[in-house]
Enzyme design. Structure first.
Site, mmCIF file in Angstrom:
data_model
loop_
_atom_site.group_PDB
_atom_site.id
_atom_site.type_symbol
_atom_site.label_atom_id
_atom_site.label_comp_id
_atom_site.label_asym_id
_atom_site.label_seq_id
_atom_site.Cartn_x
_atom_site.Cartn_y
_atom_site.Cartn_z
ATOM 1 N N CYS A 39 0.951 -1.153 0.148
ATOM 2 C CA CYS A 39 0.031 0.149 0.033
ATOM 3 C C CYS A 39 0.778 1.074 0.115
ATOM 4 C CB CYS A 39 -0.923 -0.082 1.163
ATOM 5 S SG CYS A 39 -1.955 1.387 1.547
ATOM 6 N N CYS A 42 -0.210 3.966 2.467
ATOM 7 C CA CYS A 42 0.167 3.392 3.845
ATOM 8 C C CYS A 42 1.550 3.921 4.111
ATOM 9 C CB CYS A 42 -0.095 1.954 3.951
ATOM 10 S SG CYS A 42 -1.827 1.381 3.745
#
Length: 303
Positions: A39, A42
């Site tokens: 991700c 993230c």
């Protein structure tokens, strides 16, 4: 949350979640982040959450990251549909969805509003002192992981709340040493009474002594090659061990020092053993690495 079909790995994850999130949230506000290695957003959010959690550590805020791929049972319980998803958890319950906050300012605004409404870190005396301990442990863990910037933020925030704690002052110094800010670390330790016997202070003093003694080597690989070509040249080995310590490679540094002791334990009045003992003290005498390396030293000394 666990069942008869839950694997050992899942049970371990669930137990860690219960300890680090549910139990911790009984007295602290836990920033619970669901994330994944693939991700991108993230990864961009991680340093922001780290900084905010460290800045708010003294106010009773901690952070826990959950990898949804490695903790699918927990992710399913929270019905996670996308990452990053971030919640504020207090007393076992999500009390706010922090996912929309993607900047430091936004996160701090959310936290200020939440902390104004919840009894996070309430209490005084022994209870307040007890609340500090998890934060000190978080700082120590950051130091052990080499996350010196995070450790510095945690300990400096704690110092504003408990300036009398010598282990907190020592934590600041050790973090500064890890960041290469040796002069600042020396200034911090100058304010610690000479008679102080705190274990953290002893670690910081030993780490500072090593940092001042073991200078970085510009061409470490070249020095390694020269030492390998002249294995009996203990001066080269000693310089190499210092360079390795300055780079943070304690394993390779210990290997060099142990080999020096094996070859000639009396060289320069036992300089290799003295440096190794300083390294032990800087790491922490109860650290598993120290205990294992001490056994290697004993084998050499008593063989």
């Amino acid at each position: 949350m666990a069942s008869l079909t839950t694997t050992a790995s899942e049970r371990a994850s669930i137990e860690a979640f219960r300890r680090d999130v549910l139990d911790a949230s009984m007295t602290a506000l836990v920033i619970l982040q669901f994330t994944a290695e693939w991700c991108g957003p993230c990864k961009a959010l991680n340093p922001i959450l780290d900084k905010v959690a460290a800045d708010y550590a003294a106010k009773g805020v901690t952070r826990v990251a959950i990898d949804v791929d490695k903790n699918q049972t927990i992710a399913a319980q929270f019905r996670i549909q996308s990452v990053p998803t971030v919640y504020a958890v207090f007393q076992g319950q999500p009390v706010a969805d922090l996912t929309p906050a993607r900047t430091e300012a936004q996160l701090k605004k959310f936290l200020d509003e939440i902390l104004a409404q919840l009894p996070v870190g309430a209490g005084g005396g022994d209870d307040a002192a007890a609340d500090v301990e998890p934060l000190v442990e978080a700082g120590q863990a950051a130091l052990a992981d080499g996350a010196h910037e995070e450790a510095y933020r945690i300990f400096t925030a704690l110092a504003a709340e408990v300036p009398e704690r010598l282990d907190v002052v020592a934590g600041i110094a050790r973090a500064l040493i890890g960041l290469g800010r040796i002069d600042e670390a020396e200034g911090v330790m100058a304010g610690v009474p000479a008679e102080a016997k705190d274990a953290g202070v002893a670690q910081a003093r030993a780490a500072l002594a090593l940092a001042k003694e073991a200078a970085p080597v510009d061409d470490l690989e070249g020095l390694r090659q020269r030492s390998a070509a002249a294995p009996d040249d203990l001066a080269l080995r000693y310089e190499l061990a210092g360079g390795l310590m300055a780079r943070g490679d304690r394993d390779a540094a210990a290997d060099e020092l142990l080999e020096m002791i094996r070859l000639d334990r009396t060289w320069q009045e036992g300089a290799a053993r003295e440096r190794l003992l300083k390294l032990f003290e800087a790491v922490g005498l109860e650290d598993p690495w120290v205990m294992a390396t001490r056994r290697r030293l004993s084998t050499i000394l008593f063989s």
